[in-house]
Scaffold this motif. Structure first.
Motif, PDB file in Angstrom:
ATOM      1  N   LYS A   2       6.507 -87.209 -24.598  1.00 47.83           N
ATOM      2  CA  LYS A   2       5.952 -88.297 -25.415  1.00 47.83           C
ATOM      3  C   LYS A   2       4.598 -88.697 -24.840  1.00 47.83           C
ATOM      4  O   LYS A   2       4.456 -88.811 -23.611  1.00 47.83           O
ATOM      5  CB  LYS A   2       6.879 -89.515 -25.388  1.00 47.83           C
ATOM      6  N   ILE A   3       3.664 -88.908 -25.735  1.00 47.24           N
ATOM      7  CA  ILE A   3       2.345 -89.365 -25.279  1.00 47.24           C
ATOM      8  C   ILE A   3       1.829 -90.399 -26.270  1.00 47.24           C
ATOM      9  O   ILE A   3       2.016 -90.254 -27.490  1.00 47.24           O
ATOM     10  CB  ILE A   3       1.386 -88.148 -25.098  1.00 47.24           C
ATOM     11  N   LEU A  29       7.120 -82.553 -28.724  1.00 50.25           N
ATOM     12  CA  LEU A  29       6.047 -83.497 -28.407  1.00 50.25           C
ATOM     13  C   LEU A  29       5.988 -84.577 -29.483  1.00 50.25           C
ATOM     14  O   LEU A  29       5.899 -84.278 -30.676  1.00 50.25           O
ATOM     15  CB  LEU A  29       4.684 -82.777 -28.330  1.00 50.25           C
ATOM     16  N   GLU A  30       6.050 -85.811 -29.043  1.00 50.61           N
ATOM     17  CA  GLU A  30       5.943 -86.936 -29.972  1.00 50.61           C
ATOM     18  C   GLU A  30       4.678 -87.722 -29.619  1.00 50.61           C
ATOM     19  O   GLU A  30       4.516 -88.186 -28.486  1.00 50.61           O
ATOM     20  CB  GLU A  30       7.180 -87.829 -29.835  1.00 50.61           C
ATOM     21  N   ILE A  31       3.797 -87.840 -30.597  1.00 52.18           N
ATOM     22  CA  ILE A  31       2.544 -88.567 -30.371  1.00 52.18           C
ATOM     23  C   ILE A  31       2.622 -89.894 -31.125  1.00 52.18           C
ATOM     24  O   ILE A  31       2.877 -89.919 -32.328  1.00 52.18           O
ATOM     25  CB  ILE A  31       1.331 -87.749 -30.888  1.00 52.18           C
ATOM     26  N   ALA A  50      -3.996 -79.583 -25.776  1.00 54.11           N
ATOM     27  CA  ALA A  50      -3.456 -78.530 -24.905  1.00 54.11           C
ATOM     28  C   ALA A  50      -1.933 -78.608 -24.870  1.00 54.11           C
ATOM     29  O   ALA A  50      -1.239 -77.583 -24.943  1.00 54.11           O
ATOM     30  CB  ALA A  50      -4.037 -78.677 -23.502  1.00 54.11           C
ATOM     31  N   LEU A  51      -1.434 -79.818 -24.797  1.00 55.10           N
ATOM     32  CA  LEU A  51       0.010 -80.041 -24.729  1.00 55.10           C
ATOM     33  C   LEU A  51       0.692 -79.595 -26.028  1.00 55.10           C
ATOM     34  O   LEU A  51       1.741 -78.953 -26.011  1.00 55.10           O
ATOM     35  CB  LEU A  51       0.241 -81.543 -24.527  1.00 55.10           C
ATOM     36  N   GLY A  52       0.063 -79.942 -27.150  1.00 58.10           N
ATOM     37  CA  GLY A  52       0.641 -79.659 -28.469  1.00 58.10           C
ATOM     38  C   GLY A  52       0.851 -78.174 -28.696  1.00 58.10           C
ATOM     39  O   GLY A  52       1.811 -77.772 -29.363  1.00 58.10           O
ATOM     40  N   LEU A  53      -0.030 -77.366 -28.139  1.00 55.52           N
ATOM     41  CA  LEU A  53       0.106 -75.929 -28.373  1.00 55.52           C
ATOM     42  C   LEU A  53       1.149 -75.277 -27.478  1.00 55.52           C
ATOM     43  O   LEU A  53       1.419 -74.095 -27.602  1.00 55.52           O
ATOM     44  CB  LEU A  53      -1.247 -75.234 -28.190  1.00 55.52           C
ATOM     45  N   ASN A  59       7.762 -78.673 -33.851  1.00 53.43           N
ATOM     46  CA  ASN A  59       8.307 -79.619 -32.860  1.00 53.43           C
ATOM     47  C   ASN A  59       7.300 -80.665 -32.412  1.00 53.43           C
ATOM     48  O   ASN A  59       7.540 -81.394 -31.457  1.00 53.43           O
ATOM     49  CB  ASN A  59       8.821 -78.859 -31.632  1.00 53.43           C
ATOM     50  N   VAL A  60       6.140 -80.714 -33.085  1.00 47.59           N
ATOM     51  CA  VAL A  60       5.155 -81.751 -32.771  1.00 47.59           C
ATOM     52  C   VAL A  60       5.258 -82.825 -33.848  1.00 47.59           C
ATOM     53  O   VAL A  60       5.154 -82.540 -35.038  1.00 47.59           O
ATOM     54  CB  VAL A  60       3.717 -81.185 -32.752  1.00 47.59           C
ATOM     55  N   ARG A  61       5.510 -84.053 -33.423  1.00 45.37           N
ATOM     56  CA  ARG A  61       5.578 -85.159 -34.380  1.00 45.37           C
ATOM     57  C   ARG A  61       4.487 -86.155 -34.051  1.00 45.37           C
ATOM     58  O   ARG A  61       4.282 -86.509 -32.888  1.00 45.37           O
ATOM     59  CB  ARG A  61       6.935 -85.851 -34.299  1.00 45.37           C
ATOM     60  N   CYS A  62       3.773 -86.584 -35.072  1.00 43.43           N
ATOM     61  CA  CYS A  62       2.718 -87.560 -34.840  1.00 43.43           C
ATOM     62  C   CYS A  62       2.971 -88.746 -35.770  1.00 43.43           C
ATOM     63  O   CYS A  62       3.023 -88.577 -36.999  1.00 43.43           O
ATOM     64  CB  CYS A  62       1.354 -86.927 -35.121  1.00 43.43           C
TER      65      CYS A  62
END
Lengths: 320, 105
Positions: A2-3, A29-31, A50-53, A59-62
């Motif tokens: 999480k960021i 990854l949750e933004i 960089a993290l998102g890739l 699996n990336v949620r914003c």
């Protein structure tokens, strides 16, 4: 993972942003973002890109970018690079002279092309362009050569009119500084590895004075020194180690130090673990010294540092 | 032999792969033929330490500091001169040669 994109995260207060990074569950990854305002240093965006890739696109949620300044994140290309659709519509003005959107660089020739194209875009004077080009080249080349990062380096930059400064952020998700340095040295912690990496003449490629044919172990020392002479911030974060070169007092006579812990700085060795390296630098354009003058000062420190290292290694004969 | 750096690097010499290629393909073969090498930096405004290191450091290892009698640097900007001085100094320091009181070129 999480960021959170806070209302303010610049090099001066970056530590608190980093403390909020949750590195658990590395396959997601949750933004999230501040609802009112988002004002972040380019290094923050480079890190998130960089993290998102490192995770699968699905699996990336914003969360929604509700802040009025949310368009900045979009315009810098973060959502595009992460393949996240944006609900924010905007008229895209020409970025020339204002910012360099998130860019992924994986090879040496990509870097050379990027620098060639970047310099005219920044609309800065020739001496300032040399300084900026130098910093970008050395930081990204470190990633390409040492980081073993599948996705290469991510960088972006922003011009700030009020402070007349350019802020640059570069991040990777490679092996990190400790793994690289420990190929030839013995750093017990990430912070100790950062300290060695910033020390002139120390490279992970060899213990030998003068380095190898391709590496001298001077790149990061030069960048820290450029920031120091120009009285700018410089930050480096790898693993759980974090080093920040603070602005020296304007009244004190500037002294370049071989040992980064001899400079005015802050450091930590307990931050959430960053698999890779992130670096940020601010360049205040009004303060940018002529590049050759900068190099002269750095050269003097470099020579002294090497002599000191040699003297420290000298062992007298023992007469019994 | 004169090597036109600008033609190979443009105004900002930073690509170490290019530096290595120049060293391996141009400089070392010329030195092996006992030719003098002139590195012409006309048009190159700045260079990184990494570039200059990749260009010349190995020459010191292969030929000692006597290589400086056979390799010369032409039309360098002040910034490029500073970088070359730094690399030349630390390579000679590493060879045990005291550069503290070295004469100015």
């Amino acid at each position: 993972m999480k960021i959170h994109l806070p209302n303010s995260a610049f090099l001066g207060n970056l530590d608190s942003f980093l403390r909020g990074f949750d590195s658990t569950h590395p396959d997601h990854l949750e933004i999230t973002a501040n609802d009112q305002w988002i004002a972040v240093h380019p290094v923050v965006l480079s890190m998130i890109a960089a993290l998102g890739l490192t995770v699968k696109p699905g699996n990336v949620r914003c969360g929604p970018l509700q802040a009025r300044s949310g368009h900045y994140v979009v315009r810098m290309g973060l959502l595009k690079i992460l393949n996240i659709p944006s609900s924010i519509t905007m008229v895209e003005h020409e970025p020339a002279g204002r910012f360099i959107p998130l860019t992924q660089i994986r090879t040496s020739s990509e870097l050379t092309s990027f620098i060639t194209e970047m310099i005219p875009l920044l609309h800065v004077e020739s001496e300032q362009a040399k300084t900026i080009g130098y910093i970008v080249s050395e930081l990204v080349r470190n990633v390409i050569e040492h980081a073993d990062a599948e996705h290469g380096a991510f960088l972006c930059a922003q011009y700030y009119k009020k402070s007349h400064s350019i802020r640059i952020g570069i991040a990777d998700t490679g092996v990190g500084i400790k793994a690289t340095i420990n190929k030839s040295h013995e750093a017990a912690t990430d912070l100790e590895a950062i300290r060695l990496a910033l020390w002139p003449g120390v490279t992970g490629m060899t213990r030998r004075d003068g380095g190898t044919a391709q590496n001298a172990g001077a790149g990061l020392f030069f960048i820290k020194s450029i920031a120091s002479v120009n009285r700018d911030f410089f930050v480096i974060y790898s693993g759980s180690g974090f080093y920040k070169l603070l602005k020296p007092s304007p009244t004190r006579r500037l002294r370049l130090n071989a040992d980064p812990f001899g400079d005015r700085h802050s450091k930590r060795d307990d931050l959430p673990f960053w698999h890779g390296t992130a670096a940020g630098v601010d360049i205040t354009l009004d303060q940018t010294k002529e590049f050759a003058v900068l190099l002269e000062a750095i050269g003097t420190t470099y020579r002294t540092a090497l002599r000191e290292r040699k003297n420290a290694r000298y062992r007298p004969p023992r007469f019994l | 032999m004169t090597i036109d750096l600008f033609q190979k690097t443009g105004a900002f010499a930073e690509n170490k792969d290019v530096a290595r290629d120049i060293r391996v393909r141009d400089i070392i073969p010329a030195l092996e033929r006992h030719e003098e090498v002139i590195l012409d930096f006309a048009g190159v405004g700045a260079a990184t330490q990494s570039f200059v290191h990749a260009l010349i450091s190995d020459l010191f290892r292969q030929y000692g500091n006597g290589v400086l009698d056979r390799v010369a640097f032409r039309s360098c900007s002040e910034a490029v001169k500073q970088i070359i001085r730094i690399v030349v100094d630390y390579m000679q320091e590493g060879m045990g040669i005291d550069t503290e009181d070295a004469p100015e070129a």
